[in-house]
Motif scaffolding. Structure first.
Motif, PDB file in Angstrom:
ATOM      1  N   PHE A  78       0.630  -1.160  -0.091  1.00 33.95           N
ATOM      2  CA  PHE A  78      -0.001  -0.028  -0.046  1.00 33.95           C
ATOM      3  C   PHE A  78       1.021   1.002  -0.043  1.00 33.95           C
ATOM      4  N   SER A  79       1.817   1.274   1.004  1.00 27.55           N
ATOM      5  CA  SER A  79       2.585   2.555   1.331  1.00 27.55           C
ATOM      6  C   SER A  79       3.562   2.678   0.039  1.00 27.55           C
ATOM      7  N   ILE A  80       4.006   1.979  -0.747  1.00 26.21           N
ATOM      8  CA  ILE A  80       4.975   2.119  -1.791  1.00 26.21           C
ATOM      9  C   ILE A  80       4.085   2.694  -3.019  1.00 26.21           C
ATOM     10  N   SER A  81       2.946   1.950  -3.273  1.00 27.73           N
ATOM     11  CA  SER A  81       2.367   2.423  -4.298  1.00 27.73           C
ATOM     12  C   SER A  81       1.896   3.841  -4.160  1.00 27.73           C
ATOM     13  N   SER A  82       1.512   4.121  -3.133  1.00 26.78           N
ATOM     14  CA  SER A  82       0.936   5.424  -2.807  1.00 26.78           C
ATOM     15  C   SER A  82       2.216   6.507  -2.977  1.00 26.78           C
ATOM     16  N   ILE A  83       3.412   6.236  -2.670  1.00 29.96           N
ATOM     17  CA  ILE A  83       4.557   7.163  -2.840  1.00 29.96           C
ATOM     18  C   ILE A  83       4.727   7.465  -4.115  1.00 29.96           C
ATOM     19  N   LEU A  84       4.704   6.398  -5.104  1.00 24.83           N
ATOM     20  CA  LEU A  84       4.859   6.235  -6.266  1.00 24.83           C
ATOM     21  C   LEU A  84       3.921   7.063  -6.995  1.00 24.83           C
ATOM     22  N   LYS A  85       2.792   7.048  -6.892  1.00 27.84           N
ATOM     23  CA  LYS A  85       1.678   7.839  -7.157  1.00 27.84           C
ATOM     24  C   LYS A  85       1.591   9.212  -7.115  1.00 27.84           C
ATOM     25  N   GLY A  86       2.072   9.512  -5.867  1.00 27.55           N
ATOM     26  CA  GLY A  86       1.992  10.985  -5.374  1.00 27.55           C
ATOM     27  C   GLY A  86       3.331  11.709  -6.427  1.00 27.55           C
ATOM     28  N   ILE A  87       4.404  11.032  -6.488  1.00 25.16           N
ATOM     29  CA  ILE A  87       5.337  11.851  -7.108  1.00 25.16           C
ATOM     30  C   ILE A  87       4.887  11.896  -8.524  1.00 25.16           C
ATOM     31  N   LEU A  88       4.530  10.925  -9.254  1.00 19.90           N
ATOM     32  CA  LEU A  88       4.080  10.935 -10.794  1.00 19.90           C
ATOM     33  C   LEU A  88       2.915  11.972 -11.088  1.00 19.90           C
ATOM     34  N   PHE A  89       2.025  12.005 -10.172  1.00 19.76           N
ATOM     35  CA  PHE A  89       0.940  12.835 -10.495  1.00 19.76           C
ATOM     36  C   PHE A  89       1.451  14.284 -10.326  1.00 19.76           C
ATOM     37  N   PHE A  90       2.255  14.552  -9.297  1.00 21.89           N
ATOM     38  CA  PHE A  90       2.898  15.971  -9.215  1.00 21.89           C
ATOM     39  C   PHE A  90       3.598  16.398 -10.556  1.00 21.89           C
ATOM     40  N   LEU A  91       4.389  15.522 -11.005  1.00 22.15           N
ATOM     41  CA  LEU A  91       5.416  15.912 -12.290  1.00 22.15           C
ATOM     42  C   LEU A  91       4.300  15.859 -13.297  1.00 22.15           C
ATOM     43  N   CYS A  92       3.257  14.988 -13.556  1.00 22.84           N
ATOM     44  CA  CYS A  92       2.110  14.920 -14.698  1.00 22.84           C
ATOM     45  C   CYS A  92       1.476  16.308 -14.546  1.00 22.84           C
ATOM     46  N   PHE A  93       1.196  16.945 -13.579  1.00 24.50           N
ATOM     47  CA  PHE A  93       0.481  18.418 -13.639  1.00 24.50           C
ATOM     48  C   PHE A  93       1.572  19.307 -13.825  1.00 24.50           C
ATOM     49  N   ILE A  94       2.820  19.376 -13.750  1.00 22.96           N
ATOM     50  CA  ILE A  94       3.890  19.992 -14.341  1.00 22.96           C
ATOM     51  C   ILE A  94       3.645  20.128 -15.460  1.00 22.96           C
ATOM     52  N   ILE A  95       3.812  18.931 -16.192  1.00 24.24           N
ATOM     53  CA  ILE A  95       3.746  18.726 -17.834  1.00 24.24           C
ATOM     54  C   ILE A  95       2.538  19.345 -18.587  1.00 24.24           C
ATOM     55  N   VAL A  96       1.298  19.135 -17.744  1.00 24.41           N
ATOM     56  CA  VAL A  96       0.186  19.521 -18.427  1.00 24.41           C
ATOM     57  C   VAL A  96       0.014  21.046 -18.145  1.00 24.41           C
ATOM     58  N   SER A  97       0.325  21.682 -17.072  1.00 28.04           N
ATOM     59  CA  SER A  97       0.281  23.196 -16.934  1.00 28.04           C
ATOM     60  C   SER A  97       0.841  23.903 -17.799  1.00 28.04           C
ATOM     61  N   ARG A  98       2.188  23.505 -18.409  1.00 29.35           N
ATOM     62  CA  ARG A  98       3.177  24.231 -19.274  1.00 29.35           C
ATOM     63  C   ARG A  98       2.356  24.308 -20.462  1.00 29.35           C
TER      64      ARG A  98
END
Length: 454
Positions: free
Chosen positions: A423-443
């Motif tokens: 549970f914990s490992i997958s949440s860490i990976l998703k949090g990082i990936l989603f943040f990077l994803c929004f940065i790309i979208v926002s540009r």
């Protein structure tokens, strides 16, 4: 005082927090609502908790069903209001409520008539636990219509900038639930308690009252609800638009819950008590994810209205403000779960042999709370842009990875703790990936092209 927050003008942090604060309080109230149930059921013992845990999985699954109507309605109402199209917003609100009523009837019938095989899926070994789980399922999901209406009305009101009405309604529901729980579970005087069934009945009654509070509030609205027509056919293109937005979010929620149900079956292999630990631990962990999910509702409406008004710079600033607030909230929750796990878990489960299992759950899950908060906030922002498919793909892929990861880690010396680490490992990976994803979208927002948004 005006209940609606102007999300298109003014200081971003002020506008966002003014809308988000009542939603976060509502989320905390909902958390208290759930923990109250768990505290009283915990007095009845771990077997009762396990029964509620199994039956409650389908209540959780139902939220994936209603997410289609809720997300589609909330996003499209926000877009319409951002473009000053009030009549259009009312049509979308009507369609969302119609979908919610239909889904509640279908889902309720499935749970009432299919309770035996649905509970049998978890492979529980105790006959009484299974009987109680089926009773809990039939009551809570058979009358799921009140929960569905509350979710959809909350979404529409939030899209309108009104987060205070949901706060008022949920507060009333929580207080009523706290009063009904001990009476219906244990009884009073000559009145015999109903145990697990009593907990289910208390929840449904409280939800019905919340629905009445909502209906009383929206009948006075002159922005959207005075133009809502429940029995009037909504044009097909409006329905298709809501379904396009809401379907990915619904599938994401359904798959997420289904994955959790599969993992619950893995957990049951370690004993019925382990299911009780999962149920209680998940409810305690809700102090972070329910609050973050509430804040995500605020950023969803903020982004939706400003996107509808083509204020893309404000969209970006609003997201990063929300992400920062939620990251620090996650850090606070991490501190609580790691520093005081025994004291917190001991409030709900009283058997001495079960508490150490719960302590390990809270410590392991505590590591990932800030990442989970960022994940949920980002999902809300991307959904406000109408980009629900992207969010769903990322979430489904990485949440699905929990199954093989839990199977692998659970088979090692970690045992049950290995499942918690999945549970914990997958949440860490998703949090990082989603943040990077929004940065790309926002540009790419300023150079927006319709084909870019999935």
């Amino acid at each position: 005082m005006n209940k609606k927050v102007d999300l298109l003008k003014g200081h971003i942090f002020t506008s966002l927090t003014e809308l988000a604060f009542p939603i976060m309080i509502s989320a905390l109230i909902q958390m208290a609502y759930n923990l109250t149930d768990m505290a009283w059921i915990g007095i009845a013992g771990a077997p009762a908790v396990a029964a509620v845990g199994a039956g409650g999985m389908y209540v959780w699954l139902s939220q994936g069903v209603v997410a289609l109507a809720k997300m589609g309605g909330q996003v499209k109402v926000a877009h319409a209001l951002g473009g000053d199209r009030k009549e259009e917003a009312a049509v979308y609100a009507s369609g969302a409520l119609q979908l919610g009523l239909l889904f509640s009837v279908l889902f309720g019938a499935l749970c009432v008539f299919g309770a035996k095989p649905l509970i049998g899926f978890f492979g529980l070994s105790d006959r009484l636990i299974m009987e109680n789980a089926r009773a809990y399922l039939r009551i809570t999901c058979g009358l799921i219509v009140f929960s569905f209406m509350n979710v959809i009305l909350t979404g529409i009101l939030t899209a309108m900038g009104d987060s205070r009405t949901p706060l008022k309604a949920n507060t009333i529901g929580m207080v009523l639930n706290m009063i009904l729980d001990p009476f219906l579970i244990f009884g009073a005087g000559p009145v015999k308690g109903f145990g697990v069934s009593g907990a289910a009945a208390a929840t449904v009654i409280a939800q019905a009252v919340v629905t009445l509070v909502f209906l009383n509030a929206v009948r006075k609205d002159r922005l959207v609800f005075d133009k809502v027509r429940l029995i009037k056919k909504v044009p097909a293109d409006y329905m298709k638009s809501m379904i396009r937005i809401g379907f990915p979010a619904s599938v994401q929620n359904l798959i997420y819950t289904s994955i959790s149900m599969i993992i619950t079956r893995f957990v049951a292999e370690f004993g019925d008590t382990a299911v009780a630990v999962l149920r209680v631990g998940g409810q305690i962990e809700s102090i972070s994810w329910m609050t973050a999910d509430g804040f995500a509702g605020a950023i969803n409406s903020f982004v939706g209205q400003n996107y509808g008004a083509k204020q893309y710079t404000r969209v970006k600033k609003g997201y990063f403000t929300a992400a920062a607030v939620m990251f620090f909230w996650g850090l606070f929750c991490t501190f609580l779960l790691i520093a005081f796990p025994k004291q917190i878990f001991g409030l709900f489960i009283h058997e001495a042999d079960v508490i150490p299992m719960g302590v390990r759950y809270l410590v392991i899950l505590g590591v990932s709370q800030m990442f989970m908060c960022v994940e949920l906030t980002t999902v809300g922002a991307l959904s406000g842009l109408g980009k629900t498919l992207l969010s769903s793909v990322i979430s489904i892929v990485f949440t699905s990875a929990r199954i093989p990861l839990a199977m692998f880690l659970g088979s090692t010396a970690l045992g049950l703790d290995g499942i918690w680490w999945a549970f914990s490992i997958s949440s860490i990976l998703k949090g990082i990936l989603f943040f990077l994803c929004f940065i790309i979208v926002s540009r790419r927002l300023d150079g927006y092209q319709e084909k870019f948004f999935l």
